[in-house]
Design an enzyme around this catalytic site. Structure first.
Site, PDB file in Angstrom:
ATOM      1  N   GLY A 176       0.832  -1.199   0.000  1.00 19.02           N
ATOM      2  CA  GLY A 176       0.000   0.000   0.000  1.00 19.02           C
ATOM      3  C   GLY A 176       0.866   1.247   0.000  1.00 19.02           C
ATOM      4  N   ASN A 177       0.273   2.356   0.383  1.00 15.67           N
ATOM      5  CA  ASN A 177       1.010   3.609   0.460  1.00 15.67           C
ATOM      6  C   ASN A 177       0.396   4.493   1.543  1.00 15.67           C
ATOM      7  OD1 ASN A 177      -1.163   5.260  -0.878  1.00 15.67           O
ATOM      8  ND2 ASN A 177      -0.640   3.923  -2.594  1.00 15.67           N
TER       9      ASN A 177
END
Length: 217
Positions: free
Chosen positions: A21-22
């Site tokens: 993810g981020n």
């Protein structure tokens, strides 16, 4: 006016407990949804995983997704009927070729993952964009910012790119403020100073309305 907005990150599962993810919080996309709704637009907000509550406005319909594939499917289902597309989500570029069915156990000093490209939501939908539709993309860059943003504008058939740099204090992920430059397909460039994301959203909305062939939402 009907507006499609993507917001937040995507989570690409490695196994039942881990993901790629981020740091996107979704705040910019949610602020844009509110700003368009305030102008009378009917908004479809497609949100990746965030800690933000669904917007309260009855003009905003929120769809929650996790992966890039899910976000693409949700966006493609409504893109044809939307007048404006806003791609504010930070979609993961890659995903594991296969997600493990069980938790990956620690075994050895290294772990090799095979990643494959995710669907490029904006570029894929951009190939179907009609002349009367208006598409806005976001470019969060760390170097050669304007060159990368203009390349994205051309490749993804955007009418407008919102550029921000992680080198600017107070801009990008995990902030309530942002500092953006608007780059348009016609060559116009507009630079805004650092301001709250809610104000940035209104700047973007005003620019979009000014470029549409009609002004009333």
């Amino acid at each position: 006016m009907r507006v499609l907005i993507t917001a937040g990150p995507t989570y690409e599962p490695l196994d039942p407990v881990r993901f790629i993810g981020n740091h996107s919080t979704g705040k910019m996309g949610y602020a844009l949804a509110e700003a368009f709704a305030e102008q009378g637009a009917e908004v479809t907000l497609i949100s990746g995983p965030t800690n933000l509550p669904d917007p309260a406005s009855p003009r905003i319909r929120t769809t929650r997704v996790e992966t890039a594939d899910q976000m693409y499917a949700a966006a493609a289902a409504v893109a044809h009927e939307a007048d404006v597309w806003i791609f504010a989500a930070a979609v993961a570029d890659y995903k594991p070729r296969e997600a493990a069915l069980n938790k990956i156990k620690k075994d050895g000093d290294t772990l090799t993952l095979e990643l494959v490209k995710n669907v490029d939501i904006a570029a894929t939908l951009g190939r179907t964009k009609r002349a009367e539709q208006f598409s806005v993309g976001f470019a969060l860059e760390t170097n050669n910012e304007e060159a990368h943003a203009l390349d994205k504008l051309r490749r993804k058939n955007f009418d407008l790119v919102v550029l921000n740099s992680l080198r600017d204090p107070g801009a990008g992920f995990r902030h309530d403020t942002n500092k953006v430059t608007l780059l348009e397909a016609g060559g116009q460039t507009t630079i805004f100073e650092l301001k709250p994301k809610a104000e940035v959203a209104h700047d973007i909305v005003r620019t979009v309305f000014a470029r549409l062939p009609y002004r009333d939402a």
